[in-house]
Structure formats: structure tokens, C-alpha cells
Design an enzyme around this catalytic site. Structure first.
Site, PDB file in Angstrom:
ATOM      1  CE  LYS A   1     -24.775 -13.870 -14.408  1.00  0.00           C
ATOM      2  NZ  LYS A   1     -25.322 -13.213 -14.425  1.00  0.00           N
TER       3      LYS A   1
ATOM      4  NE  ARG B   1     -32.655 -11.119 -12.711  1.00  0.00           N
ATOM      5  CZ  ARG B   1     -31.994 -10.835 -13.651  1.00  0.00           C
ATOM      6  NH1 ARG B   1     -32.073 -11.919 -14.524  1.00  0.00           N
ATOM      7  NH2 ARG B   1     -30.795 -10.525 -12.942  1.00  0.00           N
TER       8      ARG B   1
ATOM      9  CE1 TYR C   1     -34.003 -40.905 -35.358  1.00  0.00           C
ATOM     10  CE2 TYR C   1     -31.971 -38.608 -34.576  1.00  0.00           C
ATOM     11  CZ  TYR C   1     -32.727 -40.147 -34.370  1.00  0.00           C
ATOM     12  OH  TYR C   1     -31.720 -41.180 -33.905  1.00  0.00           O
TER      13      TYR C   1
ATOM     14  CG  MET D   1     -28.279 -37.080 -27.636  1.00  0.00           C
ATOM     15  SD  MET D   1     -28.995 -38.416 -27.045  1.00  0.00           S
ATOM     16  CE  MET D   1     -30.349 -38.350 -26.790  1.00  0.00           C
TER      17      MET D   1
HETATM   18  C1  LIG Z   1     -25.124 -12.207 -15.581  1.00  0.00           C
HETATM   19  C2  LIG Z   1     -25.262 -10.135 -14.419  1.00  0.00           C
HETATM   20  C3  LIG Z   1     -24.160  -9.308 -15.026  1.00  0.00           C
HETATM   21  C4  LIG Z   1     -23.339  -9.672 -15.880  1.00  0.00           C
HETATM   22  O1  LIG Z   1     -24.043  -9.263 -17.393  1.00  0.00           O
HETATM   23  P1  LIG Z   1     -23.274  -9.298 -19.436  1.00  0.00           P
HETATM   24  O2  LIG Z   1     -25.110  -9.072 -19.533  1.00  0.00           O
HETATM   25  O3  LIG Z   1     -22.815 -11.031 -18.924  1.00  0.00           O
HETATM   26  O4  LIG Z   1     -22.287  -8.584 -18.530  1.00  0.00           O
HETATM   27  C5  LIG Z   1     -23.756  -8.241 -14.397  1.00  0.00           C
HETATM   28  N1  LIG Z   1     -24.051  -7.926 -12.644  1.00  0.00           N
HETATM   29  C6  LIG Z   1     -25.618  -8.883 -12.581  1.00  0.00           C
HETATM   30  C7  LIG Z   1     -26.082  -8.835 -11.295  1.00  0.00           C
HETATM   31  C8  LIG Z   1     -25.425 -10.554 -13.319  1.00  0.00           C
HETATM   32  O5  LIG Z   1     -26.583 -11.080 -13.205  1.00  0.00           O
END
Ligand SMILES: *Cc1c(COP(=O)(O)O)cnc(C)c1O
Length: 358
Positions: free
Chosen positions: A35, A130, A255, A303
């Protein structure tokens, strides 16, 4: 001329980290979590390089569709499921699997005519609070899904740990117990382990493991680096020195003038800043690597540029390559300096950084 800032992605390291997952969890299948653009590494290049993953996990439909468009044929799971009927139709058409975590999703599955039955992971909330059904709701949801003709069988069952990055957290064990109690009476493959649990809680591996951060060579724990966990660095973020200047004792840099030269000294300018994803919040003294040597940054991150104390490298030259994190300088250390986690740093490298593969 292209911008000097470059993120080099080492594909052989990705593959080696997948092998590391497989050697830690030899009995389990691997759903590689890619993701958020492959945790900022480029989702398509990661997917194409992890051909031996058994499935991929992504957050949303757009990510899944771009994988299918690129010819990825492995199973793809939408970790957040779906929230409307047009999405469900696309999911069915493109043969994507979904996490079901809300009753409204079951309603839509029951009522919507779709071309192909959809593979479903029933998500149980064992303490993360969640996504997922409470354990007491699972019996009824399972039965509804089991008899829904739009749902492919067998069903699968999953949960997610809230604190597995803390090896001593009691809740991890109790989440796992709650998961096992809840699913005991049901058929179906199971999954609960993220990277931290893959490394620190072998019992939790069960049928499918879901590694994210460790595939990218990064430790899920705050007190180790990827190297400590037998992982290889995947992303190395570099740029170049574009100016060397000599200032007098008392001159203030950048800055806000927050850093003052303690003596007459050389200061270098590096072509990278928060516009590239380098964190503005790092403490002064955060190291960069030039010619293999650690040097502290000084003053505020701008930046497009940062400034570096060159007193310990009098022979530095314009054009020298500077490593911000990666090989030789763990991203875990920079994240700590920035008061964040390495997940965030790699995810937020911006589009103007040139991505290359090696
Ligand atoms: C992002 C995610 C993972 C992976 O988690 P890591 O800590 O990056 O290994 C696994 N399961 C779900 C449901 C996630 O959202």
C-alpha cells in the site's frame, strides 16, 4: 539537467527481505503489503520484483486497479474493503479480494448483482479498535457471508495487532488468544501477523503472514535497525553538495538564524529539503553521509536545501554525493531524530525525487 535528489531502490534487497520473511515463517503464505505506493518505494516496481509473493495487500481500489493494469495476476486484497456499490462492481470485475469489516458491506454484498463472486477476509477486531467486527458479532456475520451467493468460499479470517512493535506488550498475546477463541469454530485460512509479529511472535504466523515494513529492509521496532533483523536496505536517498561557503564565527545560518557558527568554518549546501520529503523536524546535528563520513546538518531544513557543517571534511567539493538515509545511514536513526517512524519517512518522499533501480 535533472534534480540531484535521487532515491535508489535496490530490487535484490527487496527479494532478499522476502526470503527472510519466508525463512522466519516457512509454513505460511506471504501477502506482501505494498500500500501507499509500496511504502514510498514505487508500488509497481515492488510488485514486479516480488513475483514470488503469494498475494499483495493494498489499501484502496485505485492501488489494486493500477496493479491489475500493470499485468499483476496474483491475488490482491483490499485491506480497507469497499464503501459503495460502484467499487464493489469493479472489485468483482477485476477479481480482487476484500476485507469485510462492517455490516453495511455485508448488506451490499447480499443486494448487489455482480459478475463474479468475491473473495472475502472477515476482519475481527481483537483490540486494535480500528477496523473489524467485535468477536461477539462474528458468528452472525460469518453465517451471512457463508450463505451469500456473491461471496466466494472458503471464507478467510483475519485480525491486526495494535502493539506488536513493543515486544513486551501484553495485549499482543491477548489479541492472539482472542483471535483464536473467536475463529475456533470456523473453517477458513487465518492471518494476523504483521512485520513485528513475524519477527517476534512466531506462533502468530498461522496460514498467512502480512509483512510490510520489513520487506523494505526497515525494522518495525524502535530499538533495532533492519540490519539487526537480518534485512537489507532497499531505499537509499541521496543528493549532491551544490555549494561550499566559508563563514565567520558568529554568522548565523539559514531561516530564523537558529544556528550560529562557533568559529570560522566551511558550510555546505545540499540540494534536498522538505519539498523532497526530507523531514523538516530533524534535530540540528542529524547526520548525513559524505564520502562515507558522518557530518552534522546545521540550521533549519528548507524546502529545497539543507546546510551541513563541513569542518571535518575540508576537501569536500561541489558535486559530492550526500546520503540522507539508506546504505551506511539507517533510516531508523533519521526517523528517531525527526520524532517519527521510518514508515513515515519512506512514504513521504515526494514525486520530484528521481527514483532509480539497481
Ligand atoms: C499495513 C498493514 C500491514 C503491514 O504492517 P507492517 O508493520 O508494515 O508489517 C499488515 N496488515 C495490515 C492490515 C496493514 O494495514
Amino acid at each position: 539537467m535533472t534534480r540531484a535528489a535521487e532515491a535508489r531502490i535496490k530490487l535484490s534487497a527487496l527479494q532478499s527481505n522476502l526470503q527472510r520473511v519466508k525463512s522466519l515463517a516457512p509454513q505460511s503464505r506471504v501477502m506482501a503489503i505494498i500500500k501507499a505506493n509500496g511504502y514510498g518505494h514505487g508500488m509497481l516496481r515492488v510488485a514486479h520484483s516480488l513475483v514470488s509473493a503469494d498475494a499483495f495487500g493494498v489499501a484502496c481500489l485505485e492501488e489494486a486497479l493500477s496493479l491489475r493494469d500493470a499485468g499483476v495476476t496474483q491475488p490482491i486484497l483490499l485491506l480497507e474493503g469497499f464503501y459503495d456499490v460502484p467499487q464493489l462492481e469493479l472489485i468483482s470485475r477485476h477479481e480482487l479480494a476484500i476485507v469485510v469489516h462492517q455490516a453495511f458491506q455485508v448488506d451490499m454484498l447480499e443486494k448487489t448483482p455482480i459478475p463474479n463472486p468475491v473473495h472475502v477476509w472477515l476482519k475481527i477486531d481483537t483490540g486494535m479498535h480500528r477496523l473489524g467486527f467485535a468477536p461477539r458479532q462474528v458468528q452472525q456475520v460469518y453465517q451471512r457471508l457463508q450463505t451469500c451467493r456473491n461471496v466466494a468460499r472458503p471464507l478467510r479470517l483475519m485480525s491486526h495487532f495494535a502493539e506488536s512493535d513493543d515486544r513486551s506488550a501484553d495485549i499482543t498475546r491477548s489479541q492472539f488468544d482472542s483471535f483464536n477463541d473467536t475463529v475456533a469454530e470456523f473453517q477458513g485460512e487465518r492471518s494476523i501477523a504483521n512485520s513485528a509479529a513475524i519477527i517476534a511472535f512466531p506462533q502468530s504466523h498461522v496460514d498467512w503472514v502480512r509483512p510490510g515494513i520489513m520487506l523494505y529492509g526497515i525494522s518495525p521496532f524502535t530499538d533495532t535497525t533492519g540490519k539487526d533483523e537480518g534485512l537489507q536496505t532497499v531505499m537509499t536517498l541521496t543528493s549532491r553538495l551544490i555549494a561550499l561557503n566559508y563563514f565567520k564565527k558568529g554568522d548565523r545560518i539559514g531561516y530564523g538564524g537558529v544556528w550560529t557558527c562557533p568559529e570560522d568554518m566551511p558550510v555546505g549546501v545540499i540540494a534536498i529539503g522538505y519539498g523532497d520529503g526530507y523531514p523538516r523536524g530533524v534535530s540540528s546535528d542529524t547526520p548525513v553521509l559524505i564520502n562515507g563520513q558522518r557530518l552534522p546538518i546545521v540550521g533549519r531544513v528548507s524546502m529545497d536545501m539543507i546546510t551541513v557543517d563541513l569542518r571535518n571534511m575540508p576537501d569536500a567539493r561541489a558535486g559530492d554525493i550526500v546520503t540522507l538515509w539508506g546504505d551506511g545511514l539507517p533510516v531508523e536513526e533519521i526517523a528517531r531524530r525527526a520524532g517519527t517512524i521510518p514508515y513515515e519517512l519512506v512514504c513521504r518522499v515526494t514525486q520530484r525525487v528521481r527514483f532509480t533501480e539497481c
